[in-house]
Write a protein that holds these residues in place. Structure first.
Motif, PDB file in Angstrom:
ATOM      1  N   ALA A   1       0.831  -1.210   0.000  1.00  0.00           N
ATOM      2  CA  ALA A   1       0.000   0.000   0.000  1.00  0.00           C
ATOM      3  C   ALA A   1       0.863   1.256   0.000  1.00  0.00           C
ATOM      4  N   SER A   2       1.972   1.224   0.722  1.00  0.00           N
ATOM      5  CA  SER A   2       2.860   2.396   0.777  1.00  0.00           C
ATOM      6  C   SER A   2       3.537   2.651  -0.567  1.00  0.00           C
ATOM      7  N   LEU A   3       3.637   1.615  -1.404  1.00  0.00           N
ATOM      8  CA  LEU A   3       4.276   1.742  -2.719  1.00  0.00           C
ATOM      9  C   LEU A   3       3.252   1.793  -3.860  1.00  0.00           C
ATOM     10  N   TYR A   4       1.939   1.772  -3.489  1.00  0.00           N
ATOM     11  CA  TYR A   4       0.848   1.815  -4.473  1.00  0.00           C
ATOM     12  C   TYR A   4       0.934   0.640  -5.444  1.00  0.00           C
ATOM     13  N   LEU A   5       1.194  -0.545  -4.880  1.00  0.00           N
ATOM     14  CA  LEU A   5       1.277  -1.762  -5.671  1.00  0.00           C
ATOM     15  C   LEU A   5       0.377  -2.823  -5.060  1.00  0.00           C
ATOM     16  N   SER A   6       0.075  -3.860  -5.831  1.00  0.00           N
ATOM     17  CA  SER A   6      -0.694  -4.970  -5.274  1.00  0.00           C
ATOM     18  C   SER A   6       0.240  -5.862  -4.464  1.00  0.00           C
ATOM     19  N   PRO A   7      -0.231  -6.432  -3.357  1.00  0.00           N
ATOM     20  CA  PRO A   7       0.608  -7.312  -2.544  1.00  0.00           C
ATOM     21  C   PRO A   7       1.160  -8.486  -3.343  1.00  0.00           C
ATOM     22  N   HIS A   8       0.341  -9.043  -4.252  1.00  0.00           N
ATOM     23  CA  HIS A   8       0.779 -10.195  -5.039  1.00  0.00           C
ATOM     24  C   HIS A   8       1.946  -9.819  -5.947  1.00  0.00           C
ATOM     25  N   TYR A   9       1.830  -8.674  -6.628  1.00  0.00           N
ATOM     26  CA  TYR A   9       2.890  -8.246  -7.538  1.00  0.00           C
ATOM     27  C   TYR A   9       4.185  -7.964  -6.764  1.00  0.00           C
ATOM     28  N   LEU A  10       4.089  -7.227  -5.671  1.00  0.00           N
ATOM     29  CA  LEU A  10       5.272  -6.891  -4.886  1.00  0.00           C
ATOM     30  C   LEU A  10       5.948  -8.146  -4.346  1.00  0.00           C
ATOM     31  N   GLY A  11       5.129  -9.065  -3.810  1.00  0.00           N
ATOM     32  CA  GLY A  11       5.688 -10.305  -3.268  1.00  0.00           C
ATOM     33  C   GLY A  11       6.368 -11.132  -4.339  1.00  0.00           C
ATOM     34  N   SER A  12       5.785 -11.156  -5.539  1.00  0.00           N
ATOM     35  CA  SER A  12       6.350 -11.934  -6.637  1.00  0.00           C
ATOM     36  C   SER A  12       7.690 -11.359  -7.089  1.00  0.00           C
ATOM     37  N   VAL A  13       7.761 -10.031  -7.265  1.00  0.00           N
ATOM     38  CA  VAL A  13       9.007  -9.378  -7.696  1.00  0.00           C
ATOM     39  C   VAL A  13      10.092  -9.579  -6.650  1.00  0.00           C
ATOM     40  N   PHE A  14       9.734  -9.418  -5.389  1.00  0.00           N
ATOM     41  CA  PHE A  14      10.716  -9.544  -4.306  1.00  0.00           C
ATOM     42  C   PHE A  14      11.266 -10.964  -4.239  1.00  0.00           C
ATOM     43  N   HIS A  15      10.391 -11.953  -4.337  1.00  0.00           N
ATOM     44  CA  HIS A  15      10.840 -13.352  -4.257  1.00  0.00           C
ATOM     45  C   HIS A  15      11.687 -13.728  -5.462  1.00  0.00           C
ATOM     46  N   GLN A  16      11.305 -13.251  -6.651  1.00  0.00           N
ATOM     47  CA  GLN A  16      12.069 -13.569  -7.859  1.00  0.00           C
ATOM     48  C   GLN A  16      13.495 -13.024  -7.756  1.00  0.00           C
ATOM     49  N   ARG A  17      13.638 -11.870  -7.134  1.00  0.00           N
ATOM     50  CA  ARG A  17      14.947 -11.231  -7.068  1.00  0.00           C
ATOM     51  C   ARG A  17      15.797 -11.750  -5.905  1.00  0.00           C
ATOM     52  N   THR A  18      15.189 -11.962  -4.744  1.00  0.00           N
ATOM     53  CA  THR A  18      15.960 -12.314  -3.548  1.00  0.00           C
ATOM     54  C   THR A  18      15.906 -13.794  -3.184  1.00  0.00           C
TER      55      THR A  18
END
Length: 268
Positions: free
Chosen positions: A191-208
């Protein structure tokens, strides 16, 4: 005269594989070798050169050098006087591919502002102590090498074209660090980044290769080990400052992560 070596090996999930001291008598020549993890070599006393394949790079006293995984290398001592070196082997879990570091970046002091701090920590390991003392410095070694890992991560992001995902992950890390005393949710960060939780979680997991909750726990544990070792805070105080529901849950999480209890870490 035969060289004298002290070495501690680690298999904990702190990404530190080896931490060792090596005394090299005058005229000593190291064997070419390679390993599956990154390595930092700090020349505490004396001078020589670091050989990468067929290339040699001058290694003066105080030099700090980076070795890539699977790269054949050796330390060669100049004639005249003995030398002392310290080496730190670590795994870099966020590698997407092996970074193609050029010779310009071999000497860490030429590009990393925190190099002095890292070299100072490694040089301190040359103090006379038992091998067990090396084993107790694994957590500090993890902390010392973090600036270098962050720099490598940024280099990988630029070279692999992951600028956007790298920026998002750094924003997530900043948010988590600023809220270590809370148990923030993925929904709050998204919410603080104006993104969906699913999208943010997916990008973060793919990278880290970690979920945001796993990364949050890692940051809390890194802060916890520092608090337990460097302050007079009780287990309950540390638990409260890091947002754990109960001291019991904090102690269990700490032992699951480090393999020792908070009190055992404090005594060390």
């Amino acid at each position: 005269m035969k060289e004298m070596r002290d070495q501690a090996d680690f298999s904990l999930e702190v990404r530190v594989e080896q931490l060792g001291r090596l005394y090299c008598p005058a005229g000593w020549v190291g064997e070419m070798h390679s390993h599956a993890f990154w390595e930092l070599i700090c020349v505490v006393e004396g001078e020589g050169c670091v050989q990468y394949g067929q290339t040699q790079l001058a290694a003066p006293e105080g030099g700090l050098f980076l070795i890539r995984p699977y790269e054949r290398h050796a330390f060669l001592l100049h004639e005249g006087r003995p030398a002392r070196i310290v080496y730190l082997g670590f795994r870099y879990s966020r590698n997407y591919r092996l970074w193609k570091c050029s010779d310009a970046y071999r000497d860490v002091r030429t590009y990393l502002p925190e190099a002095e701090q890292i070299a100072g920590f490694l040089a301190g390991l040359c103090e006379k102590s038992e091998k067990i003392a090396l084993e107790l410095r694994a957590f500090e070694a993890m902390q010392a090498v973090m600036p270098l890992l962050r720099w490598l991560d940024e280099r990988n992001a630029v070279e692999a074209g992951h600028n956007h995902s790298g920026l998002l992950c750094r924003k997530v890390e900043k948010y988590l660090r600023e809220n270590l005393d809370k148990n923030v949710t993925v929904q709050e960060i998204a919410a603080s980044l104006y993104l969906s939780p699913h999208y943010l979680g997916s990008v973060f997991h793919q990278r880290t290769k970690m979920t945001i909750k796993q990364y949050q726990m890692r940051l809390k544990m890194e802060a916890a080990i520092t608090m337990m070792r460097d302050s007079e805070l009780s287990v309950g105080d540390v638990s409260s400052r890091l947002g754990f529901v109960t001291p019991q849950y904090f102690s269990k999480s700490f032992k699951d992560y480090f393999g020792i209890t908070p009190m055992e870490a404090k005594k060390r």
